[in-house]
Write a protein that holds these residues in place. Structure first.
Motif, PDB file in Angstrom:
ATOM      1  N   VAL A  92       0.875  -1.173   0.000  1.00 18.89           N
ATOM      2  CA  VAL A  92       0.000   0.000   0.000  1.00 18.89           C
ATOM      3  C   VAL A  92       0.909   1.218   0.000  1.00 18.89           C
ATOM      4  O   VAL A  92       1.736   1.379   0.898  1.00 18.89           O
ATOM      5  CB  VAL A  92      -0.935   0.015   1.231  1.00 18.89           C
ATOM      6  CG1 VAL A  92      -1.792   1.269   1.233  1.00 18.89           C
ATOM      7  CG2 VAL A  92      -1.803  -1.240   1.251  1.00 18.89           C
ATOM      8  N   PHE A  93       0.761   2.064  -0.989  1.00 20.21           N
ATOM      9  CA  PHE A  93       1.658   3.200  -1.152  1.00 20.21           C
ATOM     10  C   PHE A  93       1.126   4.437  -0.424  1.00 20.21           C
ATOM     11  O   PHE A  93       0.806   5.462  -1.009  1.00 20.21           O
ATOM     12  CB  PHE A  93       1.979   3.428  -2.628  1.00 20.21           C
ATOM     13  CG  PHE A  93       2.832   2.299  -3.134  1.00 20.21           C
ATOM     14  CD1 PHE A  93       4.209   2.354  -2.995  1.00 20.21           C
ATOM     15  CD2 PHE A  93       2.264   1.146  -3.646  1.00 20.21           C
ATOM     16  CE1 PHE A  93       5.006   1.295  -3.391  1.00 20.21           C
ATOM     17  CE2 PHE A  93       3.054   0.080  -4.046  1.00 20.21           C
ATOM     18  CZ  PHE A  93       4.423   0.158  -3.916  1.00 20.21           C
ATOM     19  N   HIS A  94       1.038   4.251   0.880  1.00 18.53           N
ATOM     20  CA  HIS A  94       0.747   5.277   1.879  1.00 18.53           C
ATOM     21  C   HIS A  94       1.707   4.916   3.004  1.00 18.53           C
ATOM     22  O   HIS A  94       1.655   3.790   3.517  1.00 18.53           O
ATOM     23  CB  HIS A  94      -0.710   5.164   2.334  1.00 18.53           C
ATOM     24  CG  HIS A  94      -1.147   6.194   3.330  1.00 18.53           C
ATOM     25  ND1 HIS A  94      -2.216   7.025   3.083  1.00 18.53           N
ATOM     26  CD2 HIS A  94      -0.697   6.513   4.563  1.00 18.53           C
ATOM     27  CE1 HIS A  94      -2.399   7.807   4.138  1.00 18.53           C
ATOM     28  NE2 HIS A  94      -1.481   7.509   5.049  1.00 18.53           N
ATOM     29  N   ALA A  95       2.615   5.815   3.343  1.00 17.10           N
ATOM     30  CA  ALA A  95       3.658   5.503   4.327  1.00 17.10           C
ATOM     31  C   ALA A  95       3.047   4.858   5.564  1.00 17.10           C
ATOM     32  O   ALA A  95       1.997   5.290   6.054  1.00 17.10           O
ATOM     33  CB  ALA A  95       4.398   6.775   4.718  1.00 17.10           C
ATOM     34  N   HIS A  96       3.688   3.801   6.053  1.00 17.63           N
ATOM     35  CA  HIS A  96       3.220   3.135   7.257  1.00 17.63           C
ATOM     36  C   HIS A  96       4.379   2.484   7.988  1.00 17.63           C
ATOM     37  O   HIS A  96       5.291   1.945   7.383  1.00 17.63           O
ATOM     38  CB  HIS A  96       2.104   2.132   6.966  1.00 17.63           C
ATOM     39  CG  HIS A  96       2.401   1.127   5.905  1.00 17.63           C
ATOM     40  ND1 HIS A  96       2.435   1.432   4.557  1.00 17.63           N
ATOM     41  CD2 HIS A  96       2.677  -0.192   5.993  1.00 17.63           C
ATOM     42  CE1 HIS A  96       2.706   0.333   3.863  1.00 17.63           C
ATOM     43  NE2 HIS A  96       2.869  -0.657   4.714  1.00 17.63           N
ATOM     44  N   LEU A  97       4.302   2.566   9.301  1.00 20.11           N
ATOM     45  CA  LEU A  97       5.313   2.021  10.193  1.00 20.11           C
ATOM     46  C   LEU A  97       4.740   0.778  10.857  1.00 20.11           C
ATOM     47  O   LEU A  97       3.702   0.854  11.513  1.00 20.11           O
ATOM     48  CB  LEU A  97       5.684   3.074  11.246  1.00 20.11           C
ATOM     49  CG  LEU A  97       6.703   2.702  12.299  1.00 20.11           C
ATOM     50  CD1 LEU A  97       8.036   2.303  11.685  1.00 20.11           C
ATOM     51  CD2 LEU A  97       6.887   3.860  13.276  1.00 20.11           C
ATOM     52  N   HIS A  98       5.397  -0.359  10.654  1.00 17.47           N
ATOM     53  CA  HIS A  98       4.973  -1.602  11.274  1.00 17.47           C
ATOM     54  C   HIS A  98       5.531  -1.669  12.693  1.00 17.47           C
ATOM     55  O   HIS A  98       6.722  -1.432  12.903  1.00 17.47           O
ATOM     56  CB  HIS A  98       5.522  -2.820  10.516  1.00 17.47           C
ATOM     57  CG  HIS A  98       5.028  -2.952   9.115  1.00 17.47           C
ATOM     58  ND1 HIS A  98       4.051  -3.840   8.759  1.00 17.47           N
ATOM     59  CD2 HIS A  98       5.394  -2.316   7.974  1.00 17.47           C
ATOM     60  CE1 HIS A  98       3.832  -3.755   7.461  1.00 17.47           C
ATOM     61  NE2 HIS A  98       4.630  -2.829   6.960  1.00 17.47           N
ATOM     62  N   VAL A  99       4.684  -1.999  13.654  1.00 16.84           N
ATOM     63  CA  VAL A  99       5.098  -2.290  15.024  1.00 16.84           C
ATOM     64  C   VAL A  99       4.909  -3.788  15.208  1.00 16.84           C
ATOM     65  O   VAL A  99       3.771  -4.282  15.148  1.00 16.84           O
ATOM     66  CB  VAL A  99       4.269  -1.512  16.067  1.00 16.84           C
ATOM     67  CG1 VAL A  99       4.731  -1.854  17.475  1.00 16.84           C
ATOM     68  CG2 VAL A  99       4.340  -0.014  15.809  1.00 16.84           C
ATOM     69  N   LEU A 100       6.006  -4.533  15.371  1.00 15.15           N
ATOM     70  CA  LEU A 100       5.967  -5.989  15.466  1.00 15.15           C
ATOM     71  C   LEU A 100       6.536  -6.437  16.801  1.00 15.15           C
ATOM     72  O   LEU A 100       7.600  -5.975  17.214  1.00 15.15           O
ATOM     73  CB  LEU A 100       6.796  -6.611  14.350  1.00 15.15           C
ATOM     74  CG  LEU A 100       6.342  -6.280  12.930  1.00 15.15           C
ATOM     75  CD1 LEU A 100       7.518  -6.199  11.994  1.00 15.15           C
ATOM     76  CD2 LEU A 100       5.352  -7.314  12.470  1.00 15.15           C
TER      77      LEU A 100
END
Length: 105
Positions: A92-100
């Motif tokens: 998805v080309f909307h900046a996103h930060l994964h928290v894992l």
């Protein structure tokens, strides 16, 4: 706008939202790669992480910290990941930060 994440921000598509601020929204990934897998996004459409301003990055990291604390992984550890571009796996080309977190990564 046809951006999936913009539609989540606008409430057009349901998501399991776990944290919100004036500038960010955090919600559970629909295909989690760990017991805790939350995406933190800017409310404003930004195509990828390298296009974020310093203020936007600060807002995303502050929200990620809050998510990690709320999800109970701040003490044991967690991973923060940005994927940028198709070769990285960005879908998805909307900046996103994964928290894992929630297990050894």
């Amino acid at each position: 706008m046809s951006c999936l994440f913009c539609r989540i921000v606008d409430g057009e598509i349901p998501a399991t939202v776990v944290h919100e601020t004036k500038t960010t929204v955090a919600f559970r990934d629909i295909r989690p790669k760990a017991p805790v897998h939350v995406l933190v996004i800017p409310r404003e459409h930004v195509p990828n992480a390298v296009d974020l301003t310093g203020e936007q990055l600060g807002d995303l990291f502050a929200a990620a910290k809050e998510v990690a604390e709320a999800e109970g992984v701040s003490e044991t550890g967690y991973r923060l990941v940005f994927n940028t571009g198709p070769d990285s796996g960005q879908e998805v080309f909307h900046a996103h930060l994964h928290v894992l977190g929630g297990r050894k990564l």
